[in-house]
Enzyme design. Structure first.
Site, PDB file in Angstrom:
ATOM      1  CD  GLU A 137      -2.368   1.438   2.754  1.00 19.84           C
ATOM      2  OE1 GLU A 137      -3.238   2.313   2.902  1.00 19.84           O
ATOM      3  OE2 GLU A 137      -2.000   0.692   3.675  1.00 19.84           O
ATOM      4  CD  GLU A 234      -6.397   2.434   7.540  1.00 21.53           C
ATOM      5  OE1 GLU A 234      -5.524   1.706   8.018  1.00 21.53           O
ATOM      6  OE2 GLU A 234      -6.284   3.009   6.432  1.00 21.53           O
TER       7      GLU A 234
END
Length: 251
Positions: A137, A234
């Site tokens: 990521e 998130e």
């Protein structure tokens, strides 16, 4: 609509960790992720997820001693042994939790040697755990200065070079917007290799409402594309988690 998971590291923090699973299920989430779940026995976390009827979607590596420390070692030259040891510890933990994905964190490094180190470690990890879905990521440099992986095109290059079917891209819209200036365009460009999505509002990294990212449009684009993965919330709730869940689509 996609399947939504709650990041229990950031949501429902008004409750002890093991109580957050039931709260997430009651709120309408179908899955959960925990960034670094290593401080609680894996069996207890697994039981909490099963009891709440939730899928365990994602966890990060490396494990313990992370608090206040570096975020990964996969791209750090000279830390190969540390990376491999931590990866094996994460695999043992994942053997109980059965997450859909394990996110490999690059750590803080720069330059060609770091790139080669990261590529080499990714090849090793993909071969070490061929039946485990692994992700990488990009993180934006404003929030994570010095983090090696801060570019989506580089992430795509590394995934292609690794050539492993079990390695894919983790796409966080908050980071994508800050890195590229257009999260939707970044999604369209890299959709074919995206395994997992995370969302948060911008500015503020609060609830995914308002701001510069069109989340209703993004969710519609996911439906249109046929995306079958998870979308994890998130973000840092602006108040109590349950007070800011109007954005969460209900069946």
């Amino acid at each position: 609509m996609p399947r939504f998971a709650a990041n229990l590291t950031m949501l429902f923090t008004e409750l002890p960790m093991l109580e957050r699973f039931a709260a997430a299920a009651e709120a309408g989430f179908q899955g959960v992720e925990i960034l670094f779940p290593y401080d609680i026995a894996a069996r207890d976390l697994s039981r909490a997820a099963i009891s709440a009827g939730l899928d365990f979607v994602l966890m990060n590596t490396p494990p313990p001693n992370w608090a206040g420390g570096p975020r990964g070692f996969a791209a750090e030259p000279g830390r190969e042994e540390r990376f491999r040891s931590d990866f094996d510890r994460a695999l043992r933990f994942a053997g109980v939790l059965r997450p859909r994905h394990i996110h490999i964190m690059a750590g803080y490094a720069e330059g060609p040697e770091a790139r080669e180190t990261f590529a080499r470690n990714l090849r090793w990890a993909a071969s070490r755990a061929p039946h485990v879905s692994l992700t990488i990521e990009p993180l934006n440099p404003a929030d994570q200065p010095g983090y090696f992986l801060a570019d989506f095109d580089l992430a795509a290059e590394l995934i292609a070079e690794t050539g492993a079917p079990n390695l894919g891209l983790q796409f966080d819209t908050y980071h994508a917007q800050l890195i590229t200036g257009d999260a939707m365009a970044a999604w369209r460009k890299h959709a074919g290799i995206i395994r997992h999505i995370q969302i948060a509002g911008l500015p503020g990294r609060h609830e995914p409402v308002g701001g510069v990212i069109d989340y209703p449009g993004f969710f519609a684009a996911l439906d249109h594309s046929g995306y079958k993965g998870w979308v994890s919330a998130e973000y840092n709730p602006a108040a109590l988690t349950t007070q800011g869940l109007d954005w969460l689509p209900r069946p």
